[in-house]
Enzyme design. Structure first.
Site, PDB file in Angstrom:
ATOM      1  N   GLU A 239       7.768   6.829 -63.111  1.00  0.00           N
ATOM      2  CA  GLU A 239       6.910   5.637 -63.140  1.00  0.00           C
ATOM      3  C   GLU A 239       7.797   4.469 -62.726  1.00  0.00           C
ATOM      4  O   GLU A 239       8.627   4.011 -63.515  1.00  0.00           O
ATOM      5  CB  GLU A 239       6.366   5.390 -64.559  1.00  0.00           C
ATOM      6  CG  GLU A 239       5.540   6.543 -65.119  1.00  0.00           C
ATOM      7  CD  GLU A 239       4.188   6.701 -64.455  1.00  0.00           C
ATOM      8  OE1 GLU A 239       3.691   5.716 -63.898  1.00  0.00           O
ATOM      9  OE2 GLU A 239       3.655   7.821 -64.482  1.00  0.00           O
TER      10      GLU A 239
ATOM     11  N   CYS B 111       4.367  -3.235 -66.004  1.00  0.00           N
ATOM     12  CA  CYS B 111       4.364  -2.542 -64.711  1.00  0.00           C
ATOM     13  C   CYS B 111       2.988  -2.624 -64.064  1.00  0.00           C
ATOM     14  O   CYS B 111       2.869  -2.506 -62.851  1.00  0.00           O
ATOM     15  CB  CYS B 111       4.801  -1.098 -64.889  1.00  0.00           C
ATOM     16  SG  CYS B 111       3.946  -0.254 -66.227  1.00  0.00           S
TER      17      CYS B 111
HETATM   18  P1  NAP Z   1      16.256   0.386 -64.816  1.00  0.00           P
HETATM   19  O1  NAP Z   1      17.514  -0.375 -64.637  1.00  0.00           O
HETATM   20  O2  NAP Z   1      15.849   1.349 -63.767  1.00  0.00           O
HETATM   21  O3  NAP Z   1      16.390   1.114 -66.245  1.00  0.00           O
HETATM   22  C1  NAP Z   1      15.379   1.999 -66.734  1.00  0.00           C
HETATM   23  C2  NAP Z   1      16.046   3.023 -67.634  1.00  0.00           C
HETATM   24  O4  NAP Z   1      16.965   3.818 -66.878  1.00  0.00           O
HETATM   25  C3  NAP Z   1      16.868   2.381 -68.752  1.00  0.00           C
HETATM   26  O5  NAP Z   1      16.743   3.164 -69.914  1.00  0.00           O
HETATM   27  C4  NAP Z   1      18.283   2.446 -68.190  1.00  0.00           C
HETATM   28  O6  NAP Z   1      19.269   2.405 -69.176  1.00  0.00           O
HETATM   29  C5  NAP Z   1      18.247   3.796 -67.497  1.00  0.00           C
HETATM   30  N1  NAP Z   1      19.267   3.979 -66.463  1.00  0.00           N
HETATM   31  C6  NAP Z   1      19.918   3.035 -65.758  1.00  0.00           C
HETATM   32  N2  NAP Z   1      20.759   3.625 -64.876  1.00  0.00           N
HETATM   33  C7  NAP Z   1      20.626   4.964 -65.038  1.00  0.00           C
HETATM   34  C8  NAP Z   1      21.233   6.110 -64.440  1.00  0.00           C
HETATM   35  N3  NAP Z   1      22.148   5.987 -63.466  1.00  0.00           N
HETATM   36  N4  NAP Z   1      20.881   7.334 -64.869  1.00  0.00           N
HETATM   37  C9  NAP Z   1      19.947   7.482 -65.839  1.00  0.00           C
HETATM   38  N5  NAP Z   1      19.349   6.439 -66.452  1.00  0.00           N
HETATM   39  C10 NAP Z   1      19.679   5.188 -66.061  1.00  0.00           C
HETATM   40  O7  NAP Z   1      15.053  -0.537 -65.032  1.00  0.00           O
HETATM   41  P2  NAP Z   1      14.956  -1.762 -66.044  1.00  0.00           P
HETATM   42  O8  NAP Z   1      16.271  -2.399 -66.318  1.00  0.00           O
HETATM   43  O9  NAP Z   1      14.206  -1.255 -67.218  1.00  0.00           O
HETATM   44  O10 NAP Z   1      14.119  -2.775 -65.161  1.00  0.00           O
HETATM   45  C11 NAP Z   1      14.599  -3.156 -63.897  1.00  0.00           C
HETATM   46  C12 NAP Z   1      13.430  -3.339 -62.957  1.00  0.00           C
HETATM   47  O11 NAP Z   1      12.577  -2.159 -62.916  1.00  0.00           O
HETATM   48  C13 NAP Z   1      12.504  -4.453 -63.413  1.00  0.00           C
HETATM   49  O12 NAP Z   1      12.988  -5.703 -63.085  1.00  0.00           O
HETATM   50  C14 NAP Z   1      11.214  -4.035 -62.701  1.00  0.00           C
HETATM   51  O13 NAP Z   1      11.277  -4.437 -61.369  1.00  0.00           O
HETATM   52  C15 NAP Z   1      11.221  -2.535 -62.824  1.00  0.00           C
HETATM   53  N6  NAP Z   1      10.494  -2.039 -63.999  1.00  0.00           N
HETATM   54  C16 NAP Z   1       9.385  -1.261 -63.827  1.00  0.00           C
HETATM   55  C17 NAP Z   1       8.716  -0.766 -64.938  1.00  0.00           C
HETATM   56  C18 NAP Z   1       7.522   0.138 -64.852  1.00  0.00           C
HETATM   57  O14 NAP Z   1       6.983   0.535 -65.881  1.00  0.00           O
HETATM   58  N7  NAP Z   1       7.026   0.533 -63.691  1.00  0.00           N
HETATM   59  C19 NAP Z   1       9.171  -1.090 -66.199  1.00  0.00           C
HETATM   60  C20 NAP Z   1      10.294  -1.883 -66.329  1.00  0.00           C
HETATM   61  C21 NAP Z   1      10.935  -2.312 -65.226  1.00  0.00           C
HETATM   62  P3  NAP Z   1      20.020   1.015 -69.521  1.00  0.00           P
HETATM   63  O15 NAP Z   1      18.977   0.089 -70.038  1.00  0.00           O
HETATM   64  O16 NAP Z   1      21.000   1.409 -70.557  1.00  0.00           O
HETATM   65  O17 NAP Z   1      20.620   0.550 -68.239  1.00  0.00           O
END
Ligand code: NAP
Length: 525
Positions: A259, A298
């Site tokens: 997602e 999202c």
């Molecule tokens: P993210 O950086 O992709 O993180 C999502 C999850 O993945 C977190 O639990 C994160 O852990 C983990 N993660 C990070 N790097 C990883 C890796 N290399 N391997 C496995 N897991 C890893 O997303 P976010 O910080 O939550 O949000 C960043 C952007 O994503 C937002 O600004 C938005 O654009 C988008 N977003 C979309 C949705 C949706 O539901 N579609 C929701 C939230 C955000 P850590 O927190 O420990 O880094």
């Protein structure tokens, strides 16, 4: 700054504190440190093996009906501790009570829904997929497709915006299916997930190994996954790429649900006028979507498509409503919109607005108004910003860049075919909402836009008081979307169980299939 204690992880059926100083979690409004998390030094291999070998068999020994009973018991525990969750959400997520409820009560509601659905599956231990099919002239030898719970673990890697709902909307169908869960919440808002898991574990509802939580770094988690495990990820498209290309998925065929981000749209019928109900319904929904959880959903509306003749009227009406939304400290009773979850998100949203501004005009900016009960130099608050484009066919970034905050772009269209084409430039989204009094217009839009969206949400005057909201994800409806939305599917009632089951064809005699059917339940939607 004071150093706060580490939140323990629950792995291998035990509470375990990670090593090292950990990563601090902050109050995004006050800037104070709340707690720390660390997964350093955990024996992940042992934890995954424990869940697979102890939690899985114990869950699968129960029927769907019995596991539904466990979900019902979890609902009671969460309800009993609800006040604590709201305090944590206000402190760690910067949300108003109303916005915290979307996450907390939304999660409890979803669990309750699956508890009820699970009851209908009764004493079964597997699901029958469709009718028996004859394999030849003689009806004695037939095929029956069955769904059996996968004999692995479900790893959830979750996003920061829904630490409560994000856990339970995935865990409810997984646990109902008999699959143990290991959840890794996003670090910034991990406290609420950790506390909910703690309450459920302390209540002794689930067998050991059925529910684990790892807070802090994700390092090493994906490496643990084996062929019968599944991984469900919510977050950015960038991290999604890493998950998809990980050897567990690429080489060991671990089933993977993604997602990711999405440029959701709202579409107003060209027959609308500024006085029409459809126009008013669109304005109200756009304002709600921009401001609930400060736009950190999202599913939030990012692009608003109106007929060219209504562009100025829509800009004025939306801006006037946004001007009445006080932003600031969610503890203050006058505040209707709290903060973003962190300074990093604030910086990202401000950068995103600047990027969109290269292709859009500024129609409304609430950031010139002072925050309520919050210091603008400390709080991660960003007020609503409405951008606009009279020439969206010439824009690229407006259809590509998701700004994860209280930001939307109004766009003028000249024909309905052009509007559909512009909406599809989002390259696959979670949801599109359609505003019209005409059932034929709605049906045509659903057929045009359905293949590019996980959900088409139609708002007509007759459902004005009863529709569930553009951005609200309901457990009975599908959540997910094609293309850049990740290509995943969640919820949709019992459809969600499919991800946690394996389908196989059993080719056997009618007598053997009769015995099989006695311990299975026909899956109907
Ligand atoms: P993210 O950086 O992709 O993180 C999502 C999850 O993945 C977190 O639990 C994160 O852990 C983990 N993660 C990070 N790097 C990883 C890796 N290399 N391997 C496995 N897991 C890893 O997303 P976010 O910080 O939550 O949000 C960043 C952007 O994503 C937002 O600004 C938005 O654009 C988008 N977003 C979309 C949705 C949706 O539901 N579609 C929701 C939230 C955000 P850590 O927190 O420990 O880094």
């Amino acid at each position: 700054m004071t150093t706060t204690p580490l939140l323990p992880n629950h792995l291998s059926g035990q509470w375990q504190t990670g090593s090292g100083p950990g990563t601090p979690l902050f109050d995004p409004v006050l800037g104070t440190e709340l707690a720390r998390v660390s997964s350093d030094g955990l024996d992940l291999a042992a934890g995954f093996a424990f869940a697979r070998d102890q939690g899985g068999p114990a869950l699968r020994a129960l029927s769907y009906g019995e596991r539904a009973g466990l979900l019902g018991a979890i609902v009671k525990v969460l309800q009993a501790n609800r006040d604590a969750y709201f305090e944590i959400a206000t402190a760690n997520c910067g949300t108003t009570t109303r916005d915290s409820a979307v996450d907390i009560d939304g999660g409890i509601f979803t669990l309750g829904h699956y508890a009820k659905l699970g009851e209908t599956l009764g004493n079964a231990h597997a699901l029958l997929d469709g009718e028996r099919i004859r394999m030849g002239k003689d009806p004695v030898f037939q095929t029956q497709h069955i769904l059996s719970p996968t004999r692995g673990v479900a790893l959830f890697i979750n996003a920061f915006n829904f630490p409560g709902w994000g856990l339970w909307e995935k865990a409810a169908p997984a646990l109902l299916s008999g699959v143990p869960v290991i959840v890794k919440p996003a670090t910034a808002t991990a406290w609420l997930t950790q506390r909910m898991v703690k309450d459920v574990i302390d209540a002794g509802i689930l067998p050991p190994g059925a529910l684990s939580v790892v807070c802090g770094s994700s390092a090493g988690l994906m490496d643990q996954l084996q062929p019968f495990d599944v991984v469900s990820f919510t977050g950015s498209a960038e991290t999604a790429r890493i998950i998809r290309s990980h050897p567990a998925v690429a080489a060991r065929s671990v089933r993977c649900n993604i997602e990711a981000d999405s440029l959701n749209s709202a579409l107003l019928d060209p027959a609308a006028t500024p006085q029409s109900e459809a126009f008013g319904l669109l304005v109200g929904e756009v304002v709600r979507e921009m401001t609930v959880k400060a736009g950190q959903k999202c599913t939030a509306i990012r692009r608003v498509f109106v007929p060219r003749a209504l562009y100025d009227a829509a800009a004025q009406a939306i801006g006037a409503r946004l001007a009445n939304i006080p932003v600031g400290n969610p503890r203050h009773e006058a505040v209707r919109m709290g903060s973003l979850v962190s300074q990093e998100q604030k910086a990202g949203v401000l950068e995103g607005i600047a990027t969109l501004r290269t292709e859009a005009e500024l129609l409304f900016d609430g950031n010139s108004t002072a925050l309520v009960d919050a210091d603008a130099s400390v709080a991660a608050c960003v007020a609503p910003v409405l951008l606009g484009s009279r020439e969206p066919t010439k824009a690229r970034l407006l259809h590509e860049v998701e700004v994860f905050g209280p930001v939307a772009t109004l766009m003028a269209y000249d024909s309905i075919d052009q509007a559909h084409e512009l909406i599809r430039r989002g390259e696959g989204s979670l949801v599109c909402s359609v505003y019209s009094a005409d059932p034929a217009f709605i049906a045509a839009a659903a057929l045009e836009l359905g293949s590019a969206h996980g959900r088409v949400h139609a708002v007509s005057p007759d459902v004005a008081a009863s529709h569930s909201g553009h951005g609200n994800v309901m457990p009975m409806s599908l959540h997910g979307g094609p293309g850049r939305a990740g290509g995943g599917e969640e919820l949709g009632g019992l459809r969600a169980l499919g991800f946690y089951h394996r389908r196989s064809a059993v080719q056997a005699s009618s007598a053997a299939l009769d015995v099989l059917a006695a311990s299975a339940c026909a899956l109907t939607f």
